[in-house]
Design a protein around this motif. Structure first.
Motif, mmCIF file in Angstrom:
data_model
loop_
_atom_site.group_PDB
_atom_site.id
_atom_site.type_symbol
_atom_site.label_atom_id
_atom_site.label_comp_id
_atom_site.label_asym_id
_atom_site.label_seq_id
_atom_site.Cartn_x
_atom_site.Cartn_y
_atom_site.Cartn_z
ATOM 1 N N HIS A 165 6.157 -23.993 -62.614
ATOM 2 C CA HIS A 165 6.538 -25.333 -63.059
ATOM 3 C C HIS A 165 7.709 -25.195 -64.027
ATOM 4 N N GLY A 166 8.804 -25.866 -63.715
ATOM 5 C CA GLY A 166 10.004 -25.774 -64.530
ATOM 6 C C GLY A 166 11.077 -24.998 -63.802
ATOM 7 N N ASP A 167 12.130 -24.673 -64.514
ATOM 8 C CA ASP A 167 13.250 -23.946 -63.913
ATOM 9 C C ASP A 167 12.834 -22.533 -63.534
ATOM 10 N N ARG A 168 13.306 -22.092 -62.401
ATOM 11 C CA ARG A 168 12.973 -20.767 -61.897
ATOM 12 C C ARG A 168 14.009 -19.724 -62.301
ATOM 13 N N CYS A 169 15.258 -20.164 -62.519
ATOM 14 C CA CYS A 169 16.317 -19.219 -62.864
ATOM 15 C C CYS A 169 17.408 -19.942 -63.638
ATOM 16 N N GLY A 170 18.299 -19.156 -64.213
ATOM 17 C CA GLY A 170 19.410 -19.739 -64.946
ATOM 18 C C GLY A 170 20.349 -18.662 -65.451
#
Length: 181
Positions: A165-170
């Motif tokens: 849940h939420g961003d997986r990468c960045g």
């Protein structure tokens, strides 16, 4: 209140973005030479927002270290989880100038207090070919939980994972130029 969207795996666009940012870092003269893996103790018992806060704090700790030592914070990150939905962890592939590598690795070990919660090791921009034909490197290691469509016709190893849940990468701000999403 903000709700976090579920994400099952890295998409084709995510993988392309991470590889582009990885190459951009090298061309900027800031090679991503340290891989930090954070596996908080008891992460499965934490609420989603608390997990995200812990991972955000680790990224902020690296950013603060970079600013205090006078180099631009440059990093890529991915979150991974097993297919059973347990053992969520963060991979942070980051840059530190050669004289500060050992200091950053020692600091990173203290960002989470428990034993075996933080693992910091050297990484390189080199690619090696496995005898089975797959490419091996730090970047292929952190993108291993990609969709089967993202892995199609690419020489990367793929490992299935669960839902996050939420961003997986960045990536850091200086590597985000040209992000499609």
């Amino acid at each position: 209140m903000r709700t976090r969207k579920p994400s099952k795996a890295l998409t084709h666009l995510d993988v392309s973005f991470l590889f582009d940012a990885w190459h951009r870092a090298r061309h900027m003269g800031l090679p991503l030479n340290i891989l930090i893996t954070a596996r908080p103790d008891g992460v499965d018992r934490l609420a989603i927002n608390e997990r995200c806060r812990i991972f955000l704090r680790i990224k902020k700790n690296y950013t603060e270290f970079a600013r205090r030592h006078g180099f631009p914070p440059t990093f890529l990150w991915t979150r991974e989880i097993s297919t059973t939905g347990t053992g969520e962890h963060l991979h942070l592939l980051c840059h530190a100038p050669s004289p500060l590598v050992a200091r950053l690795m020692a600091c990173a070990e203290r960002w989470l207090p428990g034993p075996c919660e933080m693992d910091a090791r050297r990484a390189s921009q080199a690619m090696r070919r496995h005898p089975r034909g797959k490419l091996r490197s730090a970047i292929t290691y952190i993108v291993k939980q990609m969709t089967s469509q993202a892995a199609f016709r690419r020489p990367y190893s793929r490992r299935p994972g669960g839902t996050i849940h939420g961003d997986r990468c960045g990536a850091s701000h200086n590597l985000r130029k040209g992000r499609i999403r």
